[in-house]
Each structure stands twice: as C-alpha cells, then as structure tokens.
Motif scaffolding. Structure first.
Motif, mmCIF file in Angstrom:
data_model
loop_
_atom_site.group_PDB
_atom_site.id
_atom_site.type_symbol
_atom_site.label_atom_id
_atom_site.label_comp_id
_atom_site.label_asym_id
_atom_site.label_seq_id
_atom_site.Cartn_x
_atom_site.Cartn_y
_atom_site.Cartn_z
ATOM 1 N N UNK A 324 0.832 -1.209 0.000
ATOM 2 C CA UNK A 324 0.000 0.000 0.000
ATOM 3 C C UNK A 324 0.866 1.258 0.000
ATOM 4 N N UNK A 325 1.952 1.247 0.789
ATOM 5 C CA UNK A 325 2.825 2.422 0.845
ATOM 6 C C UNK A 325 3.524 2.649 -0.489
ATOM 7 N N UNK A 326 3.961 1.575 -1.128
ATOM 8 C CA UNK A 326 4.595 1.700 -2.441
ATOM 9 C C UNK A 326 3.633 2.316 -3.447
ATOM 10 N N UNK A 327 2.405 1.814 -3.480
ATOM 11 C CA UNK A 327 1.421 2.356 -4.413
ATOM 12 C C UNK A 327 1.165 3.830 -4.142
ATOM 13 N N UNK A 328 1.097 4.193 -2.880
ATOM 14 C CA UNK A 328 0.884 5.601 -2.511
ATOM 15 C C UNK A 328 2.074 6.444 -2.944
ATOM 16 N N UNK A 329 3.279 5.928 -2.733
ATOM 17 C CA UNK A 329 4.478 6.674 -3.130
ATOM 18 C C UNK A 329 4.520 6.930 -4.634
ATOM 19 N N UNK A 330 4.077 5.937 -5.414
ATOM 20 C CA UNK A 330 4.107 6.062 -6.869
ATOM 21 C C UNK A 330 2.907 6.818 -7.426
ATOM 22 N N UNK A 331 1.834 6.913 -6.640
ATOM 23 C CA UNK A 331 0.636 7.588 -7.106
ATOM 24 C C UNK A 331 -0.177 6.785 -8.104
ATOM 25 N N UNK A 332 -0.069 5.454 -8.038
ATOM 26 C CA UNK A 332 -0.782 4.596 -8.987
ATOM 27 C C UNK A 332 -2.114 4.134 -8.394
ATOM 28 N N UNK A 333 -2.984 3.621 -9.259
ATOM 29 C CA UNK A 333 -4.241 3.031 -8.802
ATOM 30 C C UNK A 333 -3.932 1.713 -8.087
ATOM 31 N N UNK A 334 -4.554 1.504 -6.933
ATOM 32 C CA UNK A 334 -4.243 0.346 -6.102
ATOM 33 C C UNK A 334 -5.536 -0.257 -5.585
ATOM 34 N N UNK A 335 -5.627 -1.572 -5.676
ATOM 35 C CA UNK A 335 -6.793 -2.257 -5.122
ATOM 36 C C UNK A 335 -6.355 -3.548 -4.449
ATOM 37 N N UNK A 336 -7.214 -4.047 -3.572
ATOM 38 C CA UNK A 336 -6.936 -5.279 -2.820
ATOM 39 C C UNK A 336 -8.040 -6.284 -3.123
ATOM 40 N N UNK A 337 -7.636 -7.489 -3.522
ATOM 41 C CA UNK A 337 -8.581 -8.562 -3.839
ATOM 42 C C UNK A 337 -8.131 -9.835 -3.119
ATOM 43 N N UNK A 338 -8.618 -10.081 -1.906
ATOM 44 C CA UNK A 338 -8.200 -11.280 -1.178
ATOM 45 C C UNK A 338 -8.565 -12.558 -1.945
ATOM 46 N N UNK A 339 -7.689 -13.535 -1.887
ATOM 47 C CA UNK A 339 -7.941 -14.783 -2.614
ATOM 48 C C UNK A 339 -8.381 -15.918 -1.693
ATOM 49 N N UNK A 340 -8.463 -15.669 -0.377
ATOM 50 C CA UNK A 340 -8.800 -16.751 0.545
ATOM 51 C C UNK A 340 -10.133 -17.423 0.212
ATOM 52 N N UNK A 341 -11.203 -16.659 -0.070
ATOM 53 C CA UNK A 341 -12.473 -17.353 -0.377
ATOM 54 C C UNK A 341 -12.356 -18.272 -1.593
ATOM 55 N N UNK A 342 -11.657 -17.841 -2.615
ATOM 56 C CA UNK A 342 -11.502 -18.658 -3.817
ATOM 57 C C UNK A 342 -10.604 -19.866 -3.552
ATOM 58 N N UNK A 343 -9.547 -19.655 -2.773
ATOM 59 C CA UNK A 343 -8.648 -20.754 -2.428
ATOM 60 C C UNK A 343 -9.397 -21.804 -1.616
ATOM 61 N N UNK A 344 -10.197 -21.368 -0.647
ATOM 62 C CA UNK A 344 -10.978 -22.307 0.165
ATOM 63 C C UNK A 344 -11.957 -23.092 -0.715
ATOM 64 N N UNK A 345 -12.541 -22.414 -1.700
ATOM 65 C CA UNK A 345 -13.475 -23.094 -2.595
ATOM 66 C C UNK A 345 -12.770 -24.160 -3.428
ATOM 67 N N UNK A 346 -11.569 -23.844 -3.905
ATOM 68 C CA UNK A 346 -10.792 -24.835 -4.657
ATOM 69 C C UNK A 346 -10.466 -26.047 -3.781
ATOM 70 N N UNK A 347 -10.011 -25.791 -2.550
ATOM 71 C CA UNK A 347 -9.645 -26.897 -1.666
ATOM 72 C C UNK A 347 -10.851 -27.759 -1.348
#
Length: 536
Positions: A324-347
């Motif tokens: 998050x700090x790197x994205x803020x420093x660069x001024x780029x668009x940043x988003x968070x997409x957790x993969x735990x729900x999808x990983x649990x579904x695969x397992x």
C-alpha cells in the motif's frame, strides 16, 4: 565545413507510412539546422528486426512504394541515407539508399549478415558484395551497415573505392557493456583505414530488444569526438571540418542506470506500440513486483498503472502495509482482492480427489493460479496488459508457476538476476525514495505456505546468480564452474533446475533482454533433452 544530421529515432516495425513521415519530419529539421546530409538507422523505413516480414514479396513492394514517395517529400538540397529492405534481381537485401532532390545517389547492400545470438539475418536476406561511395559538398562518403564494421573487408573496400568518411547505419540492440564493444570495433576499423567514422544507432523497444542510441563519431586518429544520449530520440548534429568530426558529448550511464532505462523503454514501447491502455501488476509486497511497478509507473505515468494486491492466508501484514505504501508513493491506482475465499473453494472442491495426500506445491500453485486468473480478468475488462514480475534467477530454476505468476503479456524482469533486482531497486530509490526500505531488506518469500522464504528451495542468490551467469550466459560447462571454486553439489542442483525448467520458459511471455544471453530469442535449448554435461 559540412554538417551531418543523425536521426537517432524510434521506428515501429511494419509502420512504413509512419516511419516515412518521421524521416521526412527529421529531414525538415535537419535542413533548417543547416545540415547537408541526414543519416537514418538500419532498416529505418520498416523498423528492425522485421523477422519473417522480410520473407514476403508484398512487403518489399510496399517498402519500394513508400520509399519513392518519401523521396518526393524531402527538402531540396539535403542528401538523406535511408535504411530499408530491398528486392533486386530476385534477391532480398538489407539496404540503404542515398536520396537527394528526388534522385538516387547510390544504393548499398549489407555484406555481413549476423546469424548468432538474437540475429537471424541469413534466414531473410542475401549478402551484398559491392561498396557504395557518394559525394556531398566535395566529400566522398562510404556506407556500411551494422555488422559490416565488425569485419575489416567492407570498410577497406569502401576506402579503396574512394571513401574519405565512413557512415555506419545501425540497429544494434543493448546489453550491458555493448557500447564499450561498439567503441572498440569502431576504433579497430578506423586504425586499419585511417578514416573518420560516424556511427548512428537506432533507439527504442521492439519486443525483447532494446535499442539504446548512443550514436557517436570517431576521428581518423581513433578519438571519440562526439556521443549522443543513450535511450533518447533526437536529431543530433556532427560537423566535419577538414575531415575532423565534432559534436555534442553525453556520458554513458552506469550499469544500473542503463539497465533501468532499458526496462523503462521496453515497457513504454511494448505497451505503447501495441496499443494497450496501460499496465496491470500483481503487487505482493516483495521486491520483484515493487521494481516492476516502479518501472511501469516511470514508463507510462502513474495514471496508466493499476496494482492489485491479492493476499492469501499466508500473506504477512507487513506485505500489505508495504504494498500500500509503495502504491501511494508512486501515485498509482491500487486495489486489494483477497484470494482466501476462492482458495478455500478450490480446496473444498478438490478435497475428495486429494484425500489421503499431504499438502505440497499443488496447493501453493493453486494460489498463484487464482491470482493469474484475477489479473487476466482485469486485463480483459480494462484493456491493460499484465506485466509478470518473475526475475531471471526464478526463470532459470523454474521457481515460478505456469499459468500463475507466469501468466501475463510481458516479462519486465525476465533477464534481470535477483542480485541485479536489488541493485536496481536501490538505484531507483536514489532518484526518489519510492520503494519502502523494508521491501528491499527483508528475506524474499513467495508467501504460499507458513514461514516460507526463497532460500528454503534455492541456494543463496549471490551464489545462484553467479552459477547461472556462467552456465547460461557464458556457456561454461558444469566442470568448468566447479573448477572455479563453486561447490559441486550446488552446481549440480542449479544446472539440473535450469535444464529441467526449459519447458516452463518456453511458455513464458516475451521479456526485456539486457544481458549477452537472455531467455528468449538467443537461447534455444530443446525441451525434450537427455543430455547431461559431465562434471569430470
């Protein structure tokens, strides 16, 4: 005194009309600047390398048509040397034509066709055999094209035909140390013939290759009398007074600076020339993705870069914080997409199939592939190209997941060893401190299982990279590497990993080449291969 203009510009392969318009514009600028002669790069009209476009008859016919049109639109009185493909007498040539006032003053056909490393010109062209000498303002100029000056005969032939100054058109791709090699070969030809030499090089990115400019002039005593900027387009002037060249001087950048600029040019031109809206990068909080996204922001501008953090159950809090700090420093668009729900579904879905089997790299790879699917979905939806973040050390040893972190359109660090990744990150921070220090100093980890670090699976990177350089880039045998003092068991492990991972590398996206031998055009090993080099 005669003024010669050097068109150090960035053509687009196959954009004949666009390249011709650029040459015409540069010719107008050269005329206004008082130049009598304009030099363009090797195959400037069609771009370099044209690869198998140069096997098509229609391609030559269209080049001839566009060249004829260009000749009619050049300023009066200005001689222009244009690099282009030529079909003549049923043969295909890498050629240069000298145009002035709608007339042809001469045509040169490249004699020495490189057929090694990234070059494959024997496949597409026939060699010429004759010199080309033409006169402008009382001075007789000879032409060579790129590989010609790596051999004594073409320049000696031009001198014997009356040349007083040599002009060399080039599409010479960058690798670390290449400018020193160019200077050395230019010195050798000058000392042999006693003629001043003007060396023009292309600039810009074309798929894996980066052309770094750095055009220069050498006087008859072998002194470098002018040097143009690296990695920058521009029209540069060299004045000849009584055969002595003089022009501007730009210092050559150091290793980290030149490699970083090559990466920026590669990303800018690959995305720009292919019409993508921008870049997508999976940001992990690690150093490889940090360097990749910094390069992308510098190449495209922060507004065209989207970084996605995709944390799993194993992602450390500091990784989230640093990303998050790197994205803020660069001024780029940043988003968070957790993969735990999808990983649990695969397992859950695979639980029956996996019953009775312990967790292993399968579960690690599922996480990487979920991330690949997410990035490719965003790419499809928004038209941005996914930049992969794997470095050369990982590509060498197969420390990467097919259809996971290898999924994407362009591999920015494909030819960058892990040790160089650290050096480049510190170099980038010397320009402005955008990469959090903790990203650079913490032990690298894929974070695909608890307490994982790269060194669980690989030798220390300084040792791994030294062995990789010798085996991959220098083609030394395992026995020779061990003889240099490296531990035999470590060499065996690294060589085995490199040999076994060829099938992965063959499926990797193209990436920027900065060494003498990258994984791509210039290293072609069979996937199905039982040869194992002896250690004794």
């Amino acid at each position: 005194m005669i003024r010669i203009a050097l068109a150090q510009f960035n053509p687009v392969v196959g954009d004949l009309a666009g390249n011709a318009a650029r040459i015409a514009d540069l010719a107008d600028q050269a005329a206004v600047a008082g130049a009598a002669l304009l030099l363009t790069p090797e195959l400037a009209l069609c771009g370099y390398p044209p690869e198998d476009l140069a096997l098509r008859d229609d391609f030559y016919a269209e080049n001839a048509r566009v060249l004829a049109g260009l000749a009619r639109h050049l300023p009066q009185g200005l001689a222009v040397v244009v690099g282009h493909p030529l079909m003549a007498d049923g043969r295909r040539y890498n050629a240069a034509t000298v145009l002035r006032d709608g007339q042809t003053l001469g045509v040169y056909r490249k004699q020495q066709l490189p057929n090694y490393s990234v070059f494959d010109e024997v496949r597409t062209f026939s060699p010429g055999s004759a010199p080309c000498v033409f006169e402008v303002d009382g001075i007789r100029f000879g032409i060579n094209i790129c590989e010609d000056i790596w051999f004594p005969e073409p320049m000696a032939q031009a001198k014997a035909a009356g040349a007083e100054v040599m002009l060399v058109l080039n599409a010479s791709p960058f690798h670390v140390g290449k400018q020193t090699e160019r200077h050395a070969v230019a010195h050798a030809r000058v000392f042999e013939n006693g003629l001043p030499l003007i060396y023009l090089n292309m600039v810009g990115g074309q798929d894996e290759l980066i052309f770094d400019g750095g055009s220069f002039a050498v006087d008859a005593q072998g002194k470098i009398a002018a040097q143009c900027p690296a990695f920058e387009e521009g029209l540069h002037l060299v004045e000849l007074n009584d055969g002595v060249p003089k022009g501007e001087w730009h210092d050559w950048p150091g290793i980290e600076a030149s490699v970083y600029q090559a990466l920026v040019v590669g990303v800018r031109d690959y995305i720009g020339k292919n019409g993508f809206a921008g870049a997508l990068v999976g940001l992990s909080g690690g150093i490889d993705s940090a360097l990749t996204v910094a390069v992308a922001a510098d190449a495209l501008g922060p507004e065209r870069v989207h970084a996605v953090m995709m944390p799993s159950r194993y992602t450390a809090d500091i990784s989230l914080q640093d990303a998050e700090q790197l994205a803020k420093n660069l001024g780029i668009h940043y988003s968070v997409q957790p993969i735990k729900p999808m990983f649990d579904a695969f397992l859950a879905e695979l639980a029956g199939e996996f019953a009775g089997r312990a967790a292993d790299t399968t579960e690690e790879n599922i996480q990487a592939r979920i991330r690949g699917v997410l990035l490719m979905a965003l790419s499809n939806k928004f038209g941005k190209l996914v930049l992969t973040t794997g470095n050369k050390s990982e590509m060498a040893t197969g420390y990467a997941t097919l259809y996971g972190d290898m999924a994407g359109g362009y591999a920015v660090l494909k030819d960058i060893s892990k040790t160089l990744v650290w050096a480049l990150s510190r170099y980038r921070n010397s320009l402005s401190p955008v990469i959090p220090e903790r990203i650079i100093t913490r032990p690298p980890s894929a974070e695909l299982k608890p307490d994982q670090v790269d060194q669980d699976s690989l030798p220390p990177y300084d040792i791994l990279d030294a062995i990789m350089e010798r085996y991959v880039e220098l083609d030394r045998s395992p026995a020779e590497i061990v003889a240099e003092g490296f531990d035999e068991a470590t060499v065996r492990k690294v060589v085995r990993l490199i040999d076994f991972s060829e099938y992965k590398r063959r499926q990797a996206p193209p990436g920027i080449r900065v060494t003498r031998r990258g994984f791509g055009r210039d290293r072609r090993y069979p996937i199905t291969n039982k040869y194992r080099a002896p250690f004794r």
